[in-house]
Motif scaffolding. Sequence first.
Motif, mmCIF file in Angstrom:
data_model
loop_
_atom_site.group_PDB
_atom_site.id
_atom_site.type_symbol
_atom_site.label_atom_id
_atom_site.label_comp_id
_atom_site.label_asym_id
_atom_site.label_seq_id
_atom_site.Cartn_x
_atom_site.Cartn_y
_atom_site.Cartn_z
ATOM 1 N N ILE A 78 0.818 -1.207 0.000
ATOM 2 C CA ILE A 78 0.000 0.000 0.000
ATOM 3 C C ILE A 78 0.856 1.263 0.000
ATOM 4 C CG2 ILE A 78 -0.199 -0.038 2.523
ATOM 5 C CD1 ILE A 78 -2.888 1.123 -0.004
ATOM 6 N N ASP A 79 1.995 1.230 0.713
ATOM 7 C CA ASP A 79 2.886 2.407 0.741
ATOM 8 C C ASP A 79 3.460 2.706 -0.639
ATOM 9 O OD1 ASP A 79 2.451 2.725 3.419
ATOM 10 O OD2 ASP A 79 4.229 1.608 4.043
ATOM 11 N N ASN A 80 3.794 1.646 -1.383
ATOM 12 C CA ASN A 80 4.323 1.837 -2.738
ATOM 13 C C ASN A 80 3.270 2.454 -3.650
ATOM 14 O OD1 ASN A 80 5.664 -1.092 -1.780
ATOM 15 N ND2 ASN A 80 7.108 0.376 -2.634
ATOM 16 N N PHE A 81 2.013 2.019 -3.505
ATOM 17 C CA PHE A 81 0.940 2.562 -4.338
ATOM 18 C C PHE A 81 0.712 4.047 -4.030
ATOM 19 C CE2 PHE A 81 -1.029 -1.946 -4.285
ATOM 20 C CZ PHE A 81 -0.142 -2.349 -5.263
ATOM 21 N N LEU A 82 0.717 4.389 -2.753
ATOM 22 C CA LEU A 82 0.442 5.769 -2.346
ATOM 23 C C LEU A 82 1.568 6.719 -2.717
ATOM 24 C CD1 LEU A 82 -1.161 5.144 1.175
ATOM 25 C CD2 LEU A 82 -2.331 5.671 -0.982
ATOM 26 N N GLU A 83 2.790 6.194 -2.870
ATOM 27 C CA GLU A 83 3.927 7.039 -3.258
ATOM 28 C C GLU A 83 3.754 7.620 -4.654
ATOM 29 O OE1 GLU A 83 7.481 4.803 -2.936
ATOM 30 O OE2 GLU A 83 7.535 4.834 -0.739
ATOM 31 N N HIS A 84 3.027 6.909 -5.522
ATOM 32 C CA HIS A 84 2.835 7.343 -6.905
ATOM 33 C C HIS A 84 1.457 7.992 -7.027
ATOM 34 C CE1 HIS A 84 6.442 5.133 -8.202
ATOM 35 N NE2 HIS A 84 6.050 4.217 -7.349
ATOM 36 N N THR A 85 1.421 9.290 -6.966
ATOM 37 C CA THR A 85 0.139 10.017 -6.985
ATOM 38 C C THR A 85 -0.589 9.872 -8.320
ATOM 39 O OG1 THR A 85 1.364 12.013 -7.633
ATOM 40 C CG2 THR A 85 0.921 11.691 -5.276
ATOM 41 N N GLU A 86 0.165 9.595 -9.388
ATOM 42 C CA GLU A 86 -0.466 9.453 -10.704
ATOM 43 C C GLU A 86 -1.136 8.096 -10.889
ATOM 44 O OE1 GLU A 86 3.500 7.473 -11.191
ATOM 45 O OE2 GLU A 86 2.644 9.140 -10.062
ATOM 46 N N LEU A 87 -0.905 7.182 -9.951
ATOM 47 C CA LEU A 87 -1.447 5.825 -10.053
ATOM 48 C C LEU A 87 -2.904 5.801 -9.610
ATOM 49 C CD1 LEU A 87 -0.401 3.004 -10.821
ATOM 50 C CD2 LEU A 87 0.123 2.615 -8.407
ATOM 51 N N THR A 88 -3.802 5.361 -10.494
ATOM 52 C CA THR A 88 -5.232 5.330 -10.183
ATOM 53 C C THR A 88 -5.653 3.956 -9.661
ATOM 54 O OG1 THR A 88 -5.864 4.641 -12.422
ATOM 55 C CG2 THR A 88 -5.680 7.019 -11.995
ATOM 56 N N PHE A 89 -6.790 3.919 -8.996
ATOM 57 C CA PHE A 89 -7.327 2.661 -8.467
ATOM 58 C C PHE A 89 -7.602 1.674 -9.606
ATOM 59 C CE2 PHE A 89 -11.063 0.034 -7.470
ATOM 60 C CZ PHE A 89 -10.607 -0.638 -6.344
ATOM 61 N N TYR A 90 -8.163 2.171 -10.697
ATOM 62 C CA TYR A 90 -8.452 1.307 -11.844
ATOM 63 C C TYR A 90 -7.175 0.701 -12.413
ATOM 64 C CZ TYR A 90 -9.738 -0.114 -16.560
ATOM 65 O OH TYR A 90 -9.919 -0.837 -17.713
ATOM 66 N N GLN A 91 -6.125 1.492 -12.481
ATOM 67 C CA GLN A 91 -4.839 1.014 -13.011
ATOM 68 C C GLN A 91 -4.256 -0.087 -12.133
ATOM 69 O OE1 GLN A 91 -2.025 4.167 -13.610
ATOM 70 N NE2 GLN A 91 -0.515 2.864 -14.612
ATOM 71 N N VAL A 92 -4.359 0.084 -10.822
ATOM 72 C CA VAL A 92 -3.855 -0.932 -9.890
ATOM 73 C C VAL A 92 -4.602 -2.245 -10.077
ATOM 74 C CG1 VAL A 92 -3.630 -1.570 -7.458
ATOM 75 C CG2 VAL A 92 -3.085 0.754 -8.186
ATOM 76 N N VAL A 93 -5.928 -2.144 -10.203
ATOM 77 C CA VAL A 93 -6.749 -3.352 -10.363
ATOM 78 C C VAL A 93 -6.515 -3.991 -11.726
ATOM 79 C CG1 VAL A 93 -9.107 -4.241 -10.506
ATOM 80 C CG2 VAL A 93 -8.516 -2.561 -8.747
ATOM 81 N N ASP A 94 -6.545 -3.170 -12.785
ATOM 82 C CA ASP A 94 -6.471 -3.692 -14.151
ATOM 83 C C ASP A 94 -5.089 -4.245 -14.503
ATOM 84 O OD1 ASP A 94 -7.538 -4.048 -16.861
ATOM 85 O OD2 ASP A 94 -6.127 -2.475 -17.392
ATOM 86 N N LYS B 48 5.826 -6.097 -14.988
ATOM 87 C CA LYS B 48 6.067 -4.768 -15.539
ATOM 88 C C LYS B 48 5.551 -3.699 -14.583
ATOM 89 C CE LYS B 48 4.962 -1.841 -19.523
ATOM 90 N NZ LYS B 48 4.208 -1.750 -20.808
ATOM 91 N N PHE B 49 4.373 -3.939 -14.028
ATOM 92 C CA PHE B 49 3.804 -3.016 -13.041
ATOM 93 C C PHE B 49 4.676 -2.960 -11.787
ATOM 94 C CE2 PHE B 49 1.177 -1.947 -9.421
ATOM 95 C CZ PHE B 49 0.371 -0.914 -9.894
ATOM 96 N N GLU B 50 5.135 -4.125 -11.327
ATOM 97 C CA GLU B 50 5.975 -4.167 -10.124
ATOM 98 C C GLU B 50 7.291 -3.426 -10.341
ATOM 99 O OE1 GLU B 50 6.364 -8.318 -9.310
ATOM 100 O OE2 GLU B 50 4.586 -8.392 -8.029
ATOM 101 N N ARG B 51 7.900 -3.605 -11.507
ATOM 102 C CA ARG B 51 9.159 -2.917 -11.788
ATOM 103 C C ARG B 51 8.975 -1.403 -11.817
ATOM 104 N NH1 ARG B 51 10.163 -7.547 -15.245
ATOM 105 N NH2 ARG B 51 9.111 -6.529 -16.988
ATOM 106 N N GLU B 52 7.796 -0.972 -12.258
ATOM 107 C CA GLU B 52 7.545 0.461 -12.389
ATOM 108 C C GLU B 52 7.159 1.118 -11.063
ATOM 109 O OE1 GLU B 52 7.361 4.051 -14.390
ATOM 110 O OE2 GLU B 52 8.025 2.103 -15.162
ATOM 111 N N TYR B 53 6.327 0.423 -10.271
ATOM 112 C CA TYR B 53 5.737 1.088 -9.107
ATOM 113 C C TYR B 53 6.081 0.453 -7.760
ATOM 114 C CZ TYR B 53 2.833 3.232 -12.720
ATOM 115 O OH TYR B 53 2.401 3.921 -13.829
ATOM 116 N N VAL B 54 6.608 -0.762 -7.753
ATOM 117 C CA VAL B 54 6.788 -1.474 -6.485
ATOM 118 C C VAL B 54 8.251 -1.720 -6.150
ATOM 119 C CG1 VAL B 54 6.244 -3.571 -5.185
ATOM 120 C CG2 VAL B 54 4.529 -2.581 -6.708
#
Length: 363
Positions: free
Chosen positions: A36-52, A133-139
Amino acid sequence: MKIIDWYILKRFLVTFLFTLLILIPIAIAIDIAEKIDNFLEHTELTFYQVVDEYYINFIIYYANTFMPLALFIAVIFFTSKLSNNTEIIAITNAKISFTRFLYPYFIGATLITIISLLMNHFVVPNSSTERKKFEREYVNSSRQKNELKYVKEFSLQLTDSTYIFIRNYNTQSNSGYDFTSEVYDGLKLKSKLMATRFSYNTKDSTFILSNWRKRIIYDDRDSIFSGKKIDTVFNFTPKDLIYKSALSQEMPSDELLDFIEISKNRGVKNLNAYLVELHKRTSMPIASYILTIIAVALAFRKRRGGTGVNLAMGIGIMFLYVFLMKIAEVLGGVAGVNSLIYVWIPNIIFGILALYLYLNARK
């Protein structure tokens, strides 16, 4: 099939799906708490993007991973209920043997095995590509990103006579420095091409060599050529420079087999990390049959303590299997060992246990 077969098969599949649907939300909850901390660090990351982009692929991966565990727990659970409700006594009084009793279980295990094989070899690798790919970019941490970004001190055999050596390469910018290509005739060096810097052009798949120098060796003399820049083609791409076991999870089995074959021809010595991933895609689904026999044999007879005792025994055995599987993967990835044997060792050990329990239950 008889009515009793349909009854057992239906209970088998319903309990299996129910168990899987319990395990997946638990895995999602644990993963959210961790990331959750990694997701919140990226303000441009949307809920839909995380799910999709992440959690749909996360569910596909872990649903396939949990299939053997869900199957094992499901079989123990509903078979124990059959036993506690004295339904198995009625079945045995009808002179149905233990072997015949396993018939609907094996139909269910076959369906799950086929689904798991298809997912392991084709669906999950494609899904893992998007997830990683998502993990490398945001996690992933900067250190983990750099491990895939930079390649250092790399050598590769392109053909029987051609070798390349690279001091440093950045996979993100597709550029590096200190590039050398050597061509041999047996043990005799025929030509050597060197460049202080080089880059890869993805549009036309060519390499651009800067400050290059080429030496051609004849029997009686040498010829030396040099220049500031030259475009040339080699039989490899930057993807071939990254030998990470994690990348094997992103390749469908046909692509993984081609990659292993090409790498062997190029002289890569240790491909066991890739072979372990390839063999595991078949061994894990086949374990469904072994785990089904063990689960039915454990829960076939009514025990003092009921379903809870059978579940405790079953979960203990299941985690022992997972533990052995992880050890086998690590040992199978070591250079010089037969990865196929190591990957199948847990199935062999538990297959012997399943045979013993089957013979004991048949009495």
